[in-house]
Design an enzyme around this catalytic site. Structure first.
Site, PDB file in Angstrom:
ATOM      1  CG  HIS A  45      -2.021   1.014   1.135  1.00 55.96           C
ATOM      2  ND1 HIS A  45      -1.918   2.301   1.595  1.00 55.96           N
ATOM      3  CD2 HIS A  45      -3.264   0.908   0.616  1.00 55.96           C
ATOM      4  CE1 HIS A  45      -3.042   2.942   1.362  1.00 55.96           C
ATOM      5  NE2 HIS A  45      -3.889   2.116   0.765  1.00 55.96           N
TER       6      HIS A  45
ATOM      7  CG  ASP B  79      -6.193  -0.300   2.373  1.00 53.81           C
ATOM      8  OD1 ASP B  79      -6.123  -1.388   1.772  1.00 53.81           O
ATOM      9  OD2 ASP B  79      -6.468   0.778   1.806  1.00 53.81           O
TER      10      ASP B  79
ATOM     11  CB  CYS C  86      29.206  -1.301 -39.478  1.00 50.51           C
ATOM     12  SG  CYS C  86      30.110   0.024 -38.664  1.00 50.51           S
TER      13      CYS C  86
END
Length: 902
Positions: free
Chosen positions: A106, A142, A707
């Protein structure tokens, strides 16, 4: 411990992953149903891991648990329920079923702010401390016993997002994992919640977020920041609903001078100033709001609220007319050859020079009570009429550049809060693509979507090119001195350095780059590149040339090196920021404007770069960035008649197509850095330890997405077996993992299609008879990870000997002892010629081989050693033209010859 995870969101996903890393068995994941066809991140991750996923639309009906839902849950045999972020109501038959019960996260320090919108209420109440609680679930709201709490300081300008990103998310994830560990060890406390200090506020919704103006300024500020992002604090003004964002009480030095904004019910009208909207509480104190959302949903800087009114010519007051006449007198003094200064008199066409700009700025400062203009203001308002309009707006407190409104995607990651633009960047503004089209850019580490990015259309390309053309032909960029241009590029480099950790993190997320490598190379070399070319800006010089004289007269012939105009830059996905910098720095140093098309799969650092150009003061329109497809955006840039140069890095096939389009459209200049199959020759007389080390780097650097990677290693027969054995040993030591982990050597391949290409490449090699010594498979974990791979016994005719993999695949071929010319013939038997390398202690052999190798770069007893001062580019079908070094400037300049007779 057997755990059921019940929740949703990235927070839930992160908790789930950490619990599995800790060795817990997640027997099931319960999350919300898919929304608009998209799975929640928690459910998506669990499905990829093969964990059972349940997406119940509801758990109970009419207050009673649904029997079939409860039965499916009970069948899993969970010992603990973990609810990291759960928006559903879970029945007690599920909450109390496991032997350890259920724990919930919470976002408040319970018992304060029980219920929903807890973070909002922490800010709305002006709490000095915030934090989170992990508690044991019960049948209340809660109200269960406390297990663990952690608190943090709430800063004066914190918002829901900043508080969540800085503390509640990262520390909350750790807290959930810590709580489960305490339970597993039998050490988890159960502390009853006190009722003292408990609050029960409601959910914040748009209809309840209206601002009450009969409050002190601090309370109004808290209300606005507490509702920031969602749902947004609003009021009615100017006949529409206005929503306020980005509020602050830091108003030191601000004066409420500007245009009044009447607000019904407010203690006094708001004031639109150059800094934003100043509001007042009933205590007379001020607060500042920086962004306003209009009723149609458009978000604008608060300072621009009355912009439409200001776009028309101002009617001057008597006092302002007097100021205009005083300034006219200054113009006359500076321009003595002009008989009369009228509205159309142009400062520079009338003979003014740069020193006169400084004089004008200083004269205005004396005439207008210390008003400070910038030199650039004079360059942007060159006629007297325009200059007076600009001056009066400044005197009224308006028309000053304000921070660009950017709709960021925010992510808390790598101990940072990333703020990433995701729209197109055209003419100095972030805008949606035509038709609002977007696409998802994917995180290669786990395959998840990072964000929606605007997808440019043909009409967007035309707008960007028009903006770049106007900036080149009419804007400040072409008027300022080369030295000032360099100063702006130095400033841009400084800003890139200040944001280097953020840029490197974005490269890791968007491209899969290993973070430590991204800091050094992807970002570090980008910064070096801009600094290097910033120094070239005032050193781009022509020459004088002796020619046959026109007797009896004489001649003077000179050359000028001039910018080309609008340039299109099309960059690849392997080094998104660095490839952008290699081309863009030279392009801008030469005085051009640019439209950049980043690779579609890696757009985010290019867009962050665009934001930094604004902060650096690069004029609007000089830099434009268009994420989108190559077939549409790249093609339109190649075809566009107002684009005068294309710089491209990518495949040879696409490069040929671009070259053809450039020829057919308007014969535009083009430079191409294309494919490679770079040979690396390793002789028996080399330093074998270094050859192994650098040979590994030549192939596996940046996961092979390089490359100039060594596409084929030729190893002299007498050391072949020893070389292979030591390479395989080193491959086994490489850590494959999350690119953000500091000890990771090898991150994910850039995108899924490329990973699949590598798998097919290896399969082809095996089928043709090459020996797969190690690797060749996808790593069994989420994301696009591919094992570092080694092939031996590769014959010249094989596909893998001729074609580029562009991945972490080492191709090893033998050559006979002492046969230098034969191996050179084999190494050069390719249509590519980007880079090459040789390892030998024999200096004569090194020089001979480097002379004979047909490649734009030859490395001797090293590899991948590029530098911003050294030209880089290929031969043959690896392309033409150079990046980096002085040679790169020539790609973005044209030479004009001027001949005088006297």
């Amino acid at each position: 411990m057997k755990i059921a995870v019940i929740g949703q969101s990235l927070f839930g996903q992160e908790v789930y992953c950490r619990l599995r890393e800790e060795g817990h068995e997640v027997v099931g994941v319960f999350t919300v149903p898919d929304k608009d066809g998209k799975a929640d991140p928690l459910g998506l991750q669990a499905e990829q891991d093969g964990v059972p996923v349940f997406k119940f639309p509801r758990w109970r009906a009419k207050g009673r648990a649904l029997p079939d839902v409860v039965a499916q849950y009970l069948a899993l045999g969970a010992e603990l329920n973990v609810l990291p972020f759960c928006s559903q109501f879970i029945p007690m038959e599920v909450i109390s079923a496991p032997r350890h019960g259920s724990i919930i996260y919470h976002p408040s320090l319970l018992p304060r702010h029980r219920g929903a919108s807890a973070i909002n209420w922490t800010l709305i109440h002006g709490d000095k401390k915030g934090g989170f609680t992990i508690f044991w679930a019960d049948d209340g709201l809660d109200t269960g016993d406390l297990l663990l709490q952690k608190e943090c300081e709430v800063l004066p300008d914190d918002t829901v997002s900043s508080l969540y990103n800085r503390f509640l998310f990262p520390e909350g994830v750790k807290g959930m994992v810590q709580a489960v560990k305490l339970i597993a060890e039998g050490k988890a406390p159960r502390l009853p919640q006190p009722e003292e200090g408990a609050t029960y506020e409601g959910i914040q919704r748009k209809e309840t977020a209206r601002i009450d103006w009969d409050q002190p300024a601090e309370a109004i500020h808290n209300w606005i920041r507490g509702n920031d992002k969602v749902p947004g604090a609003w009021t009615e003004a100017c006949g529409q609903k206005l929503t306020f964002f980005n509020s602050t009480l830091s108003t030191a030095g601000l004066e409420p001078e500007g245009e009044d904004l009447p607000i019904p019910g407010a203690h006094r009208p708001g004031v639109i100033t150059k800094a934003g909207l100043i509001l007042f509480g009933n205590d007379g104190r001020m607060l500042l709001v920086k962004n306003i959302q209009l009723e149609d949903g458009k978000m604008i800087p608060a300072a621009h609220f009355f912009e439409k009114v200001e776009s028309s010519a101002l009617e001057l007051t008597e006092e302002e007319l007097g100021t205009a006449e005083a300034v006219r007198g200054a113009w006359k003094r500076i321009l003595p050859s002009v008989p009369e200064v009228d509205e159309s008199t142009d400062f520079f066409k009338s003979g003014a020079a740069s020193v006169d700009v400084v004089r004008l700025v200083e004269e205005v400062k004396e005439l207008c009570d210390g008003l400070e203009l910038e030199n650039e203001d004079v360059y942007m308002a060159t006629t007297f009429g325009d200059f007076i309009q600009l001056l009066v707006r400044r005197l009224r407190g308006g028309d000053k550049e304000t921070e660009c409104a950017i709709d960021y995607v925010e992510k808390a990651v790598n101990k940072l809060t990333l703020r990433m633009p995701h729209q197109l960047f055209i003419g100095g503004t972030f805008v949606d693509a035509e038709g609002g089209k977007t696409y998802e850019t994917i995180n290669p580490t786990d395959g998840s979507a990072l964000c929606q990015v605007s997808l440019a259309q043909v009409s967007d390309v035309d707008k960007a090119v028009a903006a770049a053309k106007d900036a080149f032909e009419n804007g400040l960029w072409g008027k300022i001195s080369a030295r000032d241009r360099g100063r702006l590029l130095y400033r841009l480099a400084e800003l890139m350095e200040q944001h280097q950790e953020e840029l490197a993190t974005i490269e890791a997320l968007d491209a899969g780059a290993v973070y430590t490598l991204a800091l050094k190379t992807h970002v570090g070399m980008s910064i070096q590149t801009f600094r290097y070319f910033a120094g070239w800006c005032d050193k781009i010089q022509g020459s004088t040339i002796p020619i046959n004289q026109a007797r009896p007269n004489r001649n003077l012939t000179m050359t000028r090196r001039e910018p080309i105009g609008v340039c299109g830059i099309i960059i690849p996905w392997n080094y998104p920021l660095m490839m952008l910098s290699w081309k863009t720095a030279a392009c801008l140093a030469a005085g051009n404007t640019v439209v950049i098309k980043p690779a579609q799969v890696t757009p985010l650092t290019a867009l962050k770069f665009a934001e930094l150009t604004l902060k650096a003061g690069i004029p609007k329109g000089v830099v434009n960035v268009l994420p989108g497809s190559g077939s549409l955006v790249g093609q339109r840039l190649s075809d566009h008649p107002d684009v005068r140069k294309i710089g491209f890095t990518g495949s040879t096939e696409v490069g040929k197509h671009i070259m053809k389009s450039c020829a057919l459209s308007n014969v535009k200049k083009v430079s191409l850095e294309l494919g490679g199959k770079s040979p690396l020759l390793i002789f028996a007389d080399c330093d074998l330890g270094k050859a192994v080390q650098m040979g590994m780097s030549s192939v596996f650097f940046n996961k092979g997405e390089n490359c100039i990677a060594a596409g084929r290693l030729f190893v002299e027969d007498s050391i072949h077996d020893q070389f292979v054995r030591r390479v395989v040993e080193e491959v086994g030591k490489m850590k494959i993992g999350n690119p953000l982990d500091r000890d990771t050597n090898h991150g994910p391949q850039n995108h899924l299609a490329h990973l699949q290409k590598l798998l097919e490449y290896c399969q082809r090699g095996v089928e043709e008879g090459a020996t797969l010594v190690c690797g060749g498979k996808q790593v069994p974990r989420p994301g696009f990870f591919f094992e570092p791979t080694v092939f031996t016994d590769v014959q010249d005719h094989m596909f893998i000997a001729r074609e580029e993999s562009f991945g972490p695949i080492m191709i090893i071929s033998r050559f006979a002892d002492g046969d230098v010319d034969a191996v050179l013939t084999r190494a050069n038997a390719t249509e590519f010629g980007l880079a090459s390398g040789v390892f030998t202690r024999d200096i004569n052999k090194a020089l001979y081989v480097s002379d004979k190798l047909e490649a734009g770069t030859v490395f001797v007893n090293t590899y991948n050693k590029t530098d911003v001062a050294a030209p880089f580019g290929g031969f043959k079908q690896s392309g033409f033209g150079k990046d980096l070094g002085e040679a790169a400037l020539n790609e973005y300049l044209r030479v004009k010859t001027v001949t005088f007779e006297y």
